[in-house]
Motif scaffolding. Structure first.
Motif, PDB file in Angstrom:
ATOM      1  N   SER A   1       5.273   6.903 -54.930  1.00  0.00           N
ATOM      2  CA  SER A   1       6.103   7.074 -53.741  1.00  0.00           C
ATOM      3  C   SER A   1       6.230   5.762 -52.982  1.00  0.00           C
ATOM      4  O   SER A   1       6.165   5.740 -51.767  1.00  0.00           O
ATOM      5  N   GLY A   2       6.428   4.679 -53.712  1.00  0.00           N
ATOM      6  CA  GLY A   2       6.587   3.362 -53.110  1.00  0.00           C
ATOM      7  C   GLY A   2       7.777   3.311 -52.175  1.00  0.00           C
ATOM      8  O   GLY A   2       8.546   4.267 -52.043  1.00  0.00           O
ATOM      9  N   ARG A   3       7.959   2.205 -51.562  1.00  0.00           N
ATOM     10  CA  ARG A   3       8.970   2.030 -50.524  1.00  0.00           C
ATOM     11  C   ARG A   3      10.369   2.435 -50.970  1.00  0.00           C
ATOM     12  O   ARG A   3      11.104   3.058 -50.238  1.00  0.00           O
ATOM     13  N   GLN A   4      10.761   2.086 -52.185  1.00  0.00           N
ATOM     14  CA  GLN A   4      12.116   2.384 -52.634  1.00  0.00           C
ATOM     15  C   GLN A   4      12.131   3.432 -53.737  1.00  0.00           C
ATOM     16  O   GLN A   4      13.096   3.566 -54.467  1.00  0.00           O
ATOM     17  N   SER A   5      11.073   4.174 -53.852  1.00  0.00           N
ATOM     18  CA  SER A   5      10.952   5.159 -54.915  1.00  0.00           C
ATOM     19  C   SER A   5      11.590   6.488 -54.523  1.00  0.00           C
ATOM     20  O   SER A   5      11.578   6.869 -53.361  1.00  0.00           O
ATOM     21  N   THR A   6      12.130   7.168 -55.512  1.00  0.00           N
ATOM     22  CA  THR A   6      12.683   8.505 -55.282  1.00  0.00           C
ATOM     23  C   THR A   6      11.792   9.565 -55.900  1.00  0.00           C
ATOM     24  O   THR A   6      12.154  10.717 -55.939  1.00  0.00           O
ATOM     25  N   GLN A   7      10.635   9.148 -56.389  1.00  0.00           N
ATOM     26  CA  GLN A   7       9.718  10.096 -57.008  1.00  0.00           C
ATOM     27  C   GLN A   7       8.709  10.613 -55.995  1.00  0.00           C
ATOM     28  O   GLN A   7       8.401   9.951 -55.013  1.00  0.00           O
ATOM     29  N   THR A   8       8.200  11.790 -56.296  1.00  0.00           N
ATOM     30  CA  THR A   8       7.114  12.382 -55.529  1.00  0.00           C
ATOM     31  C   THR A   8       6.039  12.762 -56.519  1.00  0.00           C
ATOM     32  O   THR A   8       6.329  13.309 -57.580  1.00  0.00           O
ATOM     33  N   LEU A   9       4.814  12.478 -56.186  1.00  0.00           N
ATOM     34  CA  LEU A   9       3.695  12.819 -57.062  1.00  0.00           C
ATOM     35  C   LEU A   9       2.872  13.913 -56.399  1.00  0.00           C
ATOM     36  O   LEU A   9       2.396  13.758 -55.279  1.00  0.00           O
ATOM     37  N   HIS A  10       2.746  15.032 -57.089  1.00  0.00           N
ATOM     38  CA  HIS A  10       1.871  16.125 -56.659  1.00  0.00           C
ATOM     39  C   HIS A  10       0.672  16.098 -57.592  1.00  0.00           C
ATOM     40  O   HIS A  10       0.840  16.009 -58.809  1.00  0.00           O
ATOM     41  N   GLN A  11      -0.528  16.201 -57.023  1.00  0.00           N
ATOM     42  CA  GLN A  11      -1.728  16.177 -57.857  1.00  0.00           C
ATOM     43  C   GLN A  11      -2.595  17.394 -57.557  1.00  0.00           C
ATOM     44  O   GLN A  11      -2.720  17.808 -56.409  1.00  0.00           O
ATOM     45  N   TYR A  12      -3.169  17.930 -58.619  1.00  0.00           N
ATOM     46  CA  TYR A  12      -4.202  18.946 -58.459  1.00  0.00           C
ATOM     47  C   TYR A  12      -5.294  18.599 -59.459  1.00  0.00           C
ATOM     48  O   TYR A  12      -5.091  18.729 -60.674  1.00  0.00           O
ATOM     49  N   ALA A  13      -6.402  18.105 -58.965  1.00  0.00           N
ATOM     50  CA  ALA A  13      -7.509  17.668 -59.810  1.00  0.00           C
ATOM     51  C   ALA A  13      -6.990  16.628 -60.796  1.00  0.00           C
ATOM     52  O   ALA A  13      -6.533  15.577 -60.393  1.00  0.00           O
ATOM     53  N   ASP A  14      -7.011  16.947 -62.094  1.00  0.00           N
ATOM     54  CA  ASP A  14      -6.563  15.982 -63.097  1.00  0.00           C
ATOM     55  C   ASP A  14      -5.161  16.286 -63.617  1.00  0.00           C
ATOM     56  O   ASP A  14      -4.733  15.731 -64.621  1.00  0.00           O
ATOM     57  N   ASP A  15      -4.423  17.139 -62.939  1.00  0.00           N
ATOM     58  CA  ASP A  15      -3.040  17.439 -63.304  1.00  0.00           C
ATOM     59  C   ASP A  15      -2.098  16.807 -62.295  1.00  0.00           C
ATOM     60  O   ASP A  15      -2.314  16.897 -61.087  1.00  0.00           O
ATOM     61  N   CYS A  16      -1.048  16.182 -62.803  1.00  0.00           N
ATOM     62  CA  CYS A  16      -0.067  15.518 -61.934  1.00  0.00           C
ATOM     63  C   CYS A  16       1.331  16.002 -62.287  1.00  0.00           C
ATOM     64  O   CYS A  16       1.642  16.204 -63.459  1.00  0.00           O
ATOM     65  N   GLN A  17       2.147  16.156 -61.280  1.00  0.00           N
ATOM     66  CA  GLN A  17       3.559  16.467 -61.459  1.00  0.00           C
ATOM     67  C   GLN A  17       4.341  15.362 -60.757  1.00  0.00           C
ATOM     68  O   GLN A  17       4.231  15.209 -59.545  1.00  0.00           O
ATOM     69  N   ILE A  18       5.098  14.616 -61.534  1.00  0.00           N
ATOM     70  CA  ILE A  18       5.951  13.587 -60.963  1.00  0.00           C
ATOM     71  C   ILE A  18       7.342  14.186 -60.877  1.00  0.00           C
ATOM     72  O   ILE A  18       7.911  14.615 -61.881  1.00  0.00           O
ATOM     73  N   MET A  19       7.887  14.239 -59.660  1.00  0.00           N
ATOM     74  CA  MET A  19       9.188  14.867 -59.435  1.00  0.00           C
ATOM     75  C   MET A  19      10.187  13.832 -58.945  1.00  0.00           C
ATOM     76  O   MET A  19       9.845  12.930 -58.187  1.00  0.00           O
ATOM     77  N   MET A  20      11.414  14.024 -59.386  1.00  0.00           N
ATOM     78  CA  MET A  20      12.506  13.167 -58.952  1.00  0.00           C
ATOM     79  C   MET A  20      13.728  14.050 -58.783  1.00  0.00           C
ATOM     80  O   MET A  20      13.967  14.948 -59.588  1.00  0.00           O
TER      81      MET A  20
END
Length: 169
Positions: free
Chosen positions: A140-159
């Motif tokens: 989710s950097g300054r110019q990023s359109t992605q969102t990272l959701h994390q639960y323990a060792d599982d990640c969902q990268i959304m755009m």
């Protein structure tokens, strides 16, 4: 002793808001349900704005065994502000450990554990969350359109992207 340290560590991280806001594990009032609601809420909000949601799913379960101790300790000092006796205690908790497998009358050698966080401990999962906390900053950097959701060792990268119906025909 470990439970007391974990409790104090949780309190410190919560008070200073040091954990990623979309990390829904090993935190009070955050569960699998809150993680699912957060992901679905973002997807529904995008749909309401006529956007398509793209999602990449990552399972980092093997990463728990690959945590680099030097990088973890550097992050604990730099990103979370640990120093002095607290940092020394956290260092001693992670480093200098050995492991052994025993079965019946046989026992394996006891090599030093060079990577990973102690599994089955109260602090192991929290160490992993702190180790991976920078992922959310990158995603989710300054110019990023992605969102990272994390639960323990599982990640969902959304755009989300604008829907273009003319390309569907």
């Amino acid at each position: 002793m470990e439970r007391l340290a974990a409790s104090q560590l949780h309190q410190y991280l919560a008070e200073h808001r040091l954990l990623p806001c979309r990390q829904s594990a090993y935190r009070r009032s955050h569960s699998t349900e809150t993680a699912i609601i957060d992901v679905l809420s973002d997807a529904f909000a995008a749909a309401d704005e006529q956007q398509v949601t793209l999602m990449g799913l990552l399972d980092l379960s093997a990463a728990v065994d690959c945590v680099d101790h030097e990088l973890l300790l550097h992050g604990l000092r730099q990103n979370f502000g640990f120093s002095g006796a607290v940092f020394e205690w956290l260092t001693s908790f992670v480093t200098g450990r050995t492991h052994q497998v025993a079965w019946s009358t046989f026992a394996s050698p006891t090599p030093t554990v060079l990577h990973g966080v102690p599994q089955g401990s109260c602090l192991g999962p929290l160490h992993f969350v702190m180790y991976t906390a920078e992922l959310s900053q990158v995603a989710s950097g300054r110019q990023s359109t992605q969102t990272l959701h994390q639960y323990a060792d599982d990640c969902q990268i959304m755009m989300t992207i604008a829907e273009r119906r003319s390309e569907w025909c």
